[in-house]
Design a protein around this motif. Structure first.
Motif, PDB file in Angstrom:
ATOM      1  N   UNK A 111       0.789  -1.227   0.000  1.00 52.08           N
ATOM      2  CA  UNK A 111       0.000   0.000   0.000  1.00 52.08           C
ATOM      3  C   UNK A 111       0.815   1.269   0.000  1.00 52.08           C
ATOM      4  N   UNK A 112       2.115   1.138   0.200  1.00 51.25           N
ATOM      5  CA  UNK A 112       2.970   2.331   0.205  1.00 51.25           C
ATOM      6  C   UNK A 112       3.307   2.752  -1.213  1.00 51.25           C
ATOM      7  N   UNK A 113       3.657   4.038  -1.418  1.00 49.48           N
ATOM      8  CA  UNK A 113       4.076   4.473  -2.765  1.00 49.48           C
ATOM      9  C   UNK A 113       5.271   3.683  -3.292  1.00 49.48           C
ATOM     10  N   UNK A 114       6.166   3.312  -2.381  1.00 46.72           N
ATOM     11  CA  UNK A 114       7.341   2.541  -2.806  1.00 46.72           C
ATOM     12  C   UNK A 114       6.927   1.191  -3.377  1.00 46.72           C
ATOM     13  N   UNK A 115       5.903   0.573  -2.766  1.00 46.67           N
ATOM     14  CA  UNK A 115       5.407  -0.723  -3.251  1.00 46.67           C
ATOM     15  C   UNK A 115       4.891  -0.585  -4.680  1.00 46.67           C
ATOM     16  N   UNK A 116       4.146   0.495  -4.950  1.00 49.48           N
ATOM     17  CA  UNK A 116       3.647   0.726  -6.302  1.00 49.48           C
ATOM     18  C   UNK A 116       4.772   0.933  -7.298  1.00 49.48           C
ATOM     19  N   UNK A 117       5.830   1.643  -6.887  1.00 47.49           N
ATOM     20  CA  UNK A 117       6.979   1.839  -7.769  1.00 47.49           C
ATOM     21  C   UNK A 117       7.686   0.513  -8.056  1.00 47.49           C
ATOM     22  N   UNK A 118       7.769  -0.330  -7.044  1.00 53.57           N
ATOM     23  CA  UNK A 118       8.386  -1.644  -7.246  1.00 53.57           C
ATOM     24  C   UNK A 118       7.573  -2.490  -8.222  1.00 53.57           C
ATOM     25  N   UNK A 119       6.239  -2.372  -8.157  1.00 56.73           N
ATOM     26  CA  UNK A 119       5.389  -3.106  -9.101  1.00 56.73           C
ATOM     27  C   UNK A 119       5.650  -2.646 -10.531  1.00 56.73           C
ATOM     28  N   UNK A 120       5.781  -1.340 -10.721  1.00 61.28           N
ATOM     29  CA  UNK A 120       6.127  -0.826 -12.048  1.00 61.28           C
ATOM     30  C   UNK A 120       7.501  -1.321 -12.474  1.00 61.28           C
ATOM     31  N   UNK A 121       8.434  -1.334 -11.529  1.00 65.66           N
ATOM     32  CA  UNK A 121       9.793  -1.766 -11.844  1.00 65.66           C
ATOM     33  C   UNK A 121       9.863  -3.218 -12.252  1.00 65.66           C
TER      34      UNK A 121
END
Length: 601
Positions: A111-121
């Motif tokens: 749920x963190x913004x970092x988690x979303x960035x990792x999903x994109x990565x």
């Protein structure tokens, strides 16, 4: 006039290149009106399935529901244009979602913004890996994931997915964990706080979904519904369940009064353009997950795509499919999504609904785009237990122990690989479990290859055929030991073969000639060649001459190039076993020597 054939040949070459690397040119430039109804119907039905599934699978991956919807827009369209399968429906799937969650949860808080960035990565890395594999034509790598590994992983992962959704079905809060045993423990301790209303709503959803899958099609036929409407109505069951349970939660105030968890506000509008912003360490940490998703996702896609294509006498190019899937994942990375692959159930429905070209995928993508633009407010009161029910019904059908039972009766080694993979996925995690399964299957292959089947052969009376003395009644000459090896020779089995032959010669004092039959030998590596040279020297010291028969052309070319044939002697090489036996007996041995029949044991 001579220039005309050259122009036509050039056009054919260009056309072939376009069809190979841009498959959509084949159907788009020559689109048939007769294909349009099937493509439209298939596109609509798959879109109806994809809307609830994409939101459910996004939550499974630890991502907000709109991420799943975004993933269902551009990636399917890109694959529809570049993929080689005309029926494969690309988008979020349960297995890839589980791999995403397993890979990202140790790196960032869900749920963190970092988690979303990792999903994109990870979507970007998967896209680059698959595209690179397609460019260098590594589609054959799918063969390294054996059927036992894939079957066991699928069953174990389906169990993990199912149990991970029980917290939404029960309405309880438990921490995310990749350990199956810890998950069971947490679920057990949380039973005291289960939400009865949430559970009832979830069970209602499961019942309706099972009814829609199993009973509804037959009842629609009984009610006289036209055959063309049966598939759309039955496959719309998940969307119907979503609408029904959403209305119940909204109309009865179940969220406010009984604490039923809902999806909440979902941003409307097309997905924004995104770009993963990660550190070098994060890119490196994502690589194992990306590699696992690349191989597992491609294996799943290629298997279902090839199966559906064969029913229409079409073909699927694995390397072009890697390019198509790679491009689809790159599209997901830049439009707020996460990794995609071809879904089994949606692809089968796409095929049954009449999808003839990639236009069906374009229609699905367009309908998903319209959904995120205009219909997002309708899903505010969608209960999470309904999405959990959709996942449960979808994945429980993937738990299948029949391959284990079949392997146990046919091949205990494959059964061992299945059990090792299954236990590893449940015990140590999804990604390590796959790795352990692959390693065990490779070790099994090496163990079997290191002990190839070797048969001492004799002549079938009245024929020129030579068969195993343990299986057939054959004629043998005690002075000639004819041995057939049923495996290519390489470092893992060279010493075993040498030891076997020397032992058999030592146990037969009458043997003067050893004939090695190479009809099943497709390759001899450097270690095996060195072993053959040593064998030849040891046999010469023992007064035994060494001969080869039925050596294949490519193997012979390599033996000649390295000088082995010269050392052995061209007169010790024979085209057939029968010729070798005749020449050895007439050239080296007395024709009056006794021969006898050797009974099969």
């Amino acid at each position: 006039m001579t220039g005309i054939p050259k122009v036509q040949a050039s056009r054919r070459v260009i056309s072939g290149i376009l069809r190979r690397y841009l498959p959509f040119t084949e159907w788009l430039l020559h689109y048939r009106r007769s294909d349009l109804p099937g493509d439209v119907i298939a596109g609509i039905i798959v879109a109806i399935m994809l809307v609830p599934q994409s939101m459910a699978y996004a939550l499974l991956a630890g991502l907000p529901p709109q991420t799943g919807l975004y993933t269902g827009i551009l990636p399917p369209a890109v694959y529809g244009l570049l993929g080689s399968s005309r029926a494969l429906a690309v988008g979020p799937v349960a297995m890839v979602s589980l791999l995403v969650a397993a890979g990202l949860e140790p790196l960032a808080e869900v749920g963190s913004p970092e988690y979303g960035q990792l999903a994109l990565g990870v979507a970007l890395e998967v896209g680059l890996l698959q595209a690179a594999m397609g460019i260098v034509r590594l589609g054959f790598l799918v063969n390294f994931l054996s059927h036992a590994v894939i079957s066991a992983f699928t069953s174990a992962a389906a169990l993990i997915i199912a149990f991970s959704q029980l917290k939404h079905l029960l309405g309880v809060r438990i921490p995310n964990t990749e350990s199956f045993l810890k998950l069971l423990q947490e679920l057990w301790h949380s039973l005291e706080s289960l939400n009865g209303v949430t559970l009832s709503l979830g069970l209602l959803a499961i019942g309706l979904l099972l009814y829609g899958n199993r009973r509804l099609p037959a009842q629609l036929h009984q009610w006289g519904i036209p055959a063309g409407w049966v598939l759309p109505l039955s496959k719309a069951a998940p969307l119907g369940v979503v609408l029904l349970t959403t209305l119940l939660v909204w109309g009865l105030g179940l969220s406010q009064q009984f604490g039923v968890a809902v999806v909440g506000a979902i941003p409307a509008g097309l997905p924004p353009l995104t770009r993963p912003e990660l550190t070098a360490a994060q890119w490196g940490a994502l690589l194992p997950t990306a590699l696992a998703i690349s191989l597992v996702g491609f294996t799943e896609s290629y298997a279902v795509g090839q199966s559906l294509a064969s029913k229409r006498r079409q073909k699927v190019d694995p390397n072009q499919d890697l390019l198509g899937l790679g491009a689809a994942n790159l599209a997901a990375a830049f439009t707020g999504g996460y990794p995609v692959t071809g879904g089994i159930s949606r692809s089968v429905v796409n095929f049954q609904a009449g999808a003839n070209t990639g236009l069906a995928s374009l229609i699905t993508a367009a309908l998903l785009a319209l959904t995120v633009i205009f219909l997002m407010p309708l899903f505010f009161f969608l209960p999470q237990t309904t999405l959990a029910a959709i996942i449960l019904v979808a994945v429980l059908g993937l738990v299948d122990f029949r391959p284990l039972l079949h392997s146990w009766h046919y091949d205990r080694g494959e059964a061992g690989v299945w059990m090792a993979t299954f236990i590893s996925v449940l015990g140590v995690g999804v990604e390590p479990g796959i790795g352990i399964g692959v390693v065990v299957s490779i070790l099994l292959f090496l163990w079997r290859s290191s002990r190839p089947h070797i048969a001492i052969v004799g002549q079938v009376p009245g024929t020129e055929h030579y068969r195993n003395v343990l299986r057939h009644e054959v004629l043998t000459d005690p002075r000639i030991l004819a041995v057939r090896v049923d495996e290519s020779l390489f470092f893992a089995n060279a010493a075993y073969l040498e030891e076997y032959l020397l032992r058999e010669v030592a146990e037969r004092p009458q043997v003067e000639h050893l004939l090695l039959i190479c009809s099943a030998v497709n390759f001899i590596d450097g270690s095996a060649l060195e072993s053959l040279l040593q064998l030849m020297e040891k046999l010469q010291q023992a007064g035994v001459q060494f001969h080869l028969a039925e050596v294949k052309g490519p193997v012979m070319d390599r033996l000649q190039a390295i000088g082995f044939v010269e050392k052995l002697g061209a007169d010790h090489l024979f085209l057939s076993t029968h010729q070798a036996m005749q020449v050895i007996q007439s050239r080296y041995l007395s024709p009056t020597a006794p021969r006898w029949a050797e009974s099969a044991q």
